[in-house]
Scaffold this motif. Structure first.
Motif, PDB file in Angstrom:
ATOM      1  N   GLY A   1       0.818  -1.202   0.000  1.00  0.00           N
ATOM      2  CA  GLY A   1       0.000   0.000   0.000  1.00  0.00           C
ATOM      3  C   GLY A   1       0.854   1.256   0.000  1.00  0.00           C
ATOM      4  O   GLY A   1       2.059   1.221  -0.242  1.00  0.00           O
ATOM      5  N   PRO A   2       0.241   2.403   0.284  1.00  0.00           N
ATOM      6  CA  PRO A   2       0.999   3.652   0.362  1.00  0.00           C
ATOM      7  C   PRO A   2       1.946   3.629   1.559  1.00  0.00           C
ATOM      8  O   PRO A   2       1.693   2.940   2.553  1.00  0.00           O
ATOM      9  CB  PRO A   2      -0.092   4.713   0.532  1.00  0.00           C
ATOM     10  N   PRO A   3       3.035   4.384   1.489  1.00  0.00           N
ATOM     11  CA  PRO A   3       3.997   4.373   2.599  1.00  0.00           C
ATOM     12  C   PRO A   3       3.402   4.977   3.866  1.00  0.00           C
ATOM     13  O   PRO A   3       2.522   5.839   3.813  1.00  0.00           O
ATOM     14  CB  PRO A   3       5.162   5.212   2.070  1.00  0.00           C
ATOM     15  N   SER A   4       3.894   4.509   5.001  1.00  0.00           N
ATOM     16  CA  SER A   4       3.467   5.059   6.290  1.00  0.00           C
ATOM     17  C   SER A   4       3.938   6.501   6.416  1.00  0.00           C
ATOM     18  O   SER A   4       4.946   6.904   5.811  1.00  0.00           O
ATOM     19  CB  SER A   4       4.043   4.231   7.433  1.00  0.00           C
ATOM     20  N   LYS A   5       3.217   7.260   7.226  1.00  0.00           N
ATOM     21  CA  LYS A   5       3.621   8.631   7.489  1.00  0.00           C
ATOM     22  C   LYS A   5       4.399   8.666   8.800  1.00  0.00           C
ATOM     23  O   LYS A   5       3.834   8.389   9.864  1.00  0.00           O
ATOM     24  CB  LYS A   5       2.401   9.545   7.585  1.00  0.00           C
TER      25      LYS A   5
ATOM     26  N   GLU B   1      11.066   5.818   0.800  1.00  0.00           N
ATOM     27  CA  GLU B   1      11.499   6.349  -0.502  1.00  0.00           C
ATOM     28  C   GLU B   1      12.752   5.596  -0.939  1.00  0.00           C
ATOM     29  O   GLU B   1      13.555   5.170  -0.089  1.00  0.00           O
ATOM     30  CB  GLU B   1      11.822   7.850  -0.391  1.00  0.00           C
TER      31      GLU B   1
ATOM     32  N   PRO C   1       9.821   5.484  -4.060  1.00  0.00           N
ATOM     33  CA  PRO C   1       8.564   4.718  -4.169  1.00  0.00           C
ATOM     34  C   PRO C   1       8.640   3.547  -5.136  1.00  0.00           C
ATOM     35  O   PRO C   1       7.995   2.517  -4.910  1.00  0.00           O
ATOM     36  CB  PRO C   1       7.549   5.773  -4.626  1.00  0.00           C
TER      37      PRO C   1
ATOM     38  N   ARG D   1       9.550   0.311  -3.524  1.00  0.00           N
ATOM     39  CA  ARG D   1       8.575  -0.325  -2.638  1.00  0.00           C
ATOM     40  C   ARG D   1       7.867  -1.482  -3.357  1.00  0.00           C
ATOM     41  O   ARG D   1       7.678  -2.564  -2.798  1.00  0.00           O
ATOM     42  CB  ARG D   1       7.538   0.703  -2.166  1.00  0.00           C
ATOM     43  N   ARG D   2       7.489  -1.236  -4.605  1.00  0.00           N
ATOM     44  CA  ARG D   2       6.795  -2.268  -5.373  1.00  0.00           C
ATOM     45  C   ARG D   2       7.704  -3.475  -5.607  1.00  0.00           C
ATOM     46  O   ARG D   2       7.240  -4.625  -5.552  1.00  0.00           O
ATOM     47  CB  ARG D   2       6.307  -1.689  -6.701  1.00  0.00           C
TER      48      ARG D   2
END
Length: 674
Positions: free
Chosen positions: A331-335, A644, A646, A649-650
């Protein structure tokens, strides 16, 4: 005078008196003639004399005793030939190689001062260490000790004293499992330097168990727990070597034995790197483990080159770890949370209050020998004060105190060894009546011997290359000078023959500007590859050796870790140095931002990551390749998330999915709790 100063004068005078008399002496002879004893009561003398004899033996001074068959009294002797260094046949090349070793370690080595004194004694009568310029190869070698800090020498010195005197110590310690600082009480049995990290091993009186403490995690002062002369006796069965070479998954009590299949192309590396942690049998790595998660971390770091077979719990741990890695990267990266304002204690503010007895005793021994050797056959000499300050690293403002202390060392009956005074920038030395007794270099103290042994381990292969002779010959000559004592609880040097040969080959190539053909196994590759390189410099970044090169095969700069180098062959082809090329810097390399969970954040903050308010940590780091970074993320078993870049990550999520399929662990689940 301080208590320690009185003790030093007394002990050095006792040594002088026993050597000067050249006969067996009774305790009454000692009490009546040696500085510091005569004013004591019989009870105080008996206590101090016993303590001084024990300390001198610990310092490597071979006092001998025997009982008089007629009177029953104990008789004491110290033969000068057992006190001084035996004749040492070090060639100029070998001594120069040792000076190169000292140059490399200066300022970055926790035992730098004992090493300086040891080499000063070995070089007595020859040109001083500071008179020799470092060799050309030494200039091209970098030495980095990640575990070194300004307070490390003082901590190790205090622990050395506690081990030799068998004294219980107390210290604050940051437990990484809880993150809290607690006071620990320890009977220290031995010091261990393993894989670039210092540990003290002993009986933890708070836990009633043998424990290992990382010295860099000690906080504040190390204090003696009592005022007694001795608090404990080290168990006869304790062997510090049993604690060395353990892999990360072997810290703690053994819980079982694992079997891991390794590919033929990498089995040689596993055998070399983990010879102390297990064995390879027909392509199967068999190793004991205390922690399955840590063993799973190692398996994942191999990125498919290691397949866990047994136990089943290890396979489940690998499967669960890969699911966690995949989940947090799909999913999207954590903040990340805000950066914490709480800072780690400033360890560099700690300083040793001054040399402890073992260091200071060795310093005074070496200084006395040097002053008297400067007189030679004459009665006096004048020495530039700057020479003593530089050779012995004595602050100028403390030089007069050291000289005054030596002036009090006596042979009994008012006979002294030396009289030295500081006049402006010069030291005027008068050799006293029996001063020639101390003109030779003393045997190495255990602390100095340990310093040389560690120095040989840190940069020993370079010594072999510099001296152009097998290292074991240089090492053997030095170890023969260690004196009549055992290096109690000091692990034997573990310098591998393969590493030594590689350093020698690469050093020669750097010196002669010759191309080298390397067979190398990268962490992210399945099999070794061949590289034709121009070698520029060698770096010792504990615990590994690196060579920095221009790789002609890849037409780019590359750094290679020697423990992953299967072979290095010197070619007949020469190369010209590339103008403006500074190897060893990852220019234009990938910059990654990694978020670490609270479960591992404390360890990462220790390595330079920034603490965040929710207990996690974040770090930006330069990496050499995407493949290397993927392997690093995998080994954290879902406790590290790449934020980062991004696009990587995939790739990490996809690699976790593929690797689970390759290892046959896609359907494994942790057993349901009862």
């Amino acid at each position: 005078m301080s208590h320690d100063t009185d003790k030093l004068i007394r002990q050095l005078s006792l040594v002088a008196f026993l050597m000067a008399e050249r006969r067996a002496l009774t305790a009454r002879d000692v009490k009546g003639n040696v500085e510091g004893y005569s004013e004591m009561s019989d009870e105080a003398f008996a206590r101090r004399f016993y303590s001084d004899r024990a300390e001198l033996r610990d310092l490597g001074v071979p006092l001998q005793s025997q009982r008089d068959e007629f009177t029953g009294e104990e008789l004491y002797t110290l033969r000068s030939e057992r006190y001084f260094l035996p004749p040492l046949d070090l060639t100029d090349d070998e001594l120069a190689a040792l000076q190169t070793c000292f140059y490399l370690l200066e300022g970055k080595f926790a035992y730098a001062e004992p090493l300086r004194l040891a080499l000063q004694n070995l070089a007595l009568g020859r040109p001083g260490l500071s008179d020799e310029a470092p060799s050309a190869t030494a200039v091209r070698v970098e030495m980095r000790d990640p575990d070194y800090s300004a307070e490390m020498p003082g901590r190790l010195a205090k622990l050395e004293t506690a081990i030799s005197k068998q004294r219980t110590v107390k210290f604050g310690y940051r437990a990484m499992t809880s993150g809290k600082e607690v006071e620990r009480t320890l009977n220290p049995y031995g010091l261990l330097h393993d894989r670039g990290v210092w540990y003290v091993v002993g009986a933890d009186l708070d836990r009633d168990a043998i424990r290992t403490f990382r010295v860099s995690r000690i906080r504040g002062d190390i204090r003696f727990a009592t005022r007694r002369e001795r608090d404990f006796r080290s168990p006869a069965e304790f062997d510090i070597d049993n604690f060395r070479g353990r892999a990360s998954w072997q810290f703690g009590e053994a819980a079982g034995e694992a079997r891991i299949e390794v590919r033929p192309e990498t089995a040689w590396w596993v055998e070399r790197a983990f010879a102390d942690s297990g064995r390879v049998e027909e392509g199967i790595f068999v190793t004991e483990y205390a922690s399955l998660p840590m063993l799973a971390s190692w398996v994942l770091r191999q990125d498919g080159r290691a397949n866990p077979l047994e136990p089943a719990d290890l396979r489940r741990e690998v499967a669960d770890s890969l699911r966690r890695v995949r989940t947090i990267h799909e999913g999207p990266p954590s903040k990340p949370a805000r950066e914490s304002s709480v800072r780690e204690p400033d360890a560099t503010a700690e300083r040793s209050s001054g040399p402890v007895t073992p260091e200071r005793f060795g310093l005074l021994q070496a200084l006395l020998a040097y002053l008297l050797a400067a007189c030679g056959e004459d009665k006096d000499a004048v020495i530039p004060a700057a020479d003593l300050v530089e050779r012995f690293q004595i602050p100028y403002e403390e030089l007069e105190d050291h000289l005054s202390l030596l002036n009090l060392v006596n042979f009994g009956g008012g006979c002294y060894a030396v009289y030295a005074e500081l006049h402006d920038d010069e030291v005027h030395v008068d050799k006293e009546l029996w001063g020639d007794t101390f003109r030779s270099a003393p045997r190495l103290t255990p602390l100095e011997a340990r310093a040389i042994r560690l120095a040989l381990e840190f940069v020993g292969p370079l010594i072999a290359a510099e001296a152009h002779r097998p290292l074991d010959r240089v090492r053997k000559k030095l170890e023969e000078t260690f004196g009549e004592f055992e290096l109690s609880q000091t692990p034997q040097s573990h310098i591998g023959g393969a590493e030594e040969g590689l350093v020698a080959t690469l050093t020669e190539a750097i010196r002669r500007r010759r191309l080298v053909e390397l067979e190398y196994l990268k962490e992210e590759e399945d099999a070794p590859t061949t590289h034709l390189v121009e070698p520029y410099s060698i770096e010792r970044r504990l615990p590994h050796w690196y060579v920095h090169t221009w790789d002609r095969t890849r037409d780019d700069e590359r750094s290679f870790r020697l423990d992953r180098m299967r072979s290095a062959t010197l070619t007949d082809s020469e190369f010209e140095l590339r103008e403006g090329f500074e190897p060893g810097h990852l220019g234009g390399a990938l910059v990654a931002k990694v978020l670490y969970s609270s479960a591992v954040a404390r360890w990462e903050v220790e390595r330079g990551a920034r603490a965040l308010t929710d207990g996690s940590a974040i770090n930006e780091q330069t990496v050499g390749s995407p493949e290397w970074l993927i392997g690093e993320i995998l080994r954290y078993r879902g406790e590290a998330e790449l934020i980062e870049p991004p696009e990587l990550r995939r790739r990490i999520a996809e690699r976790a999915k593929t690797l689970a399929r390759e290892l046959g662990v896609t359907r494994l689940r942790a057993p349901a709790s009862a």
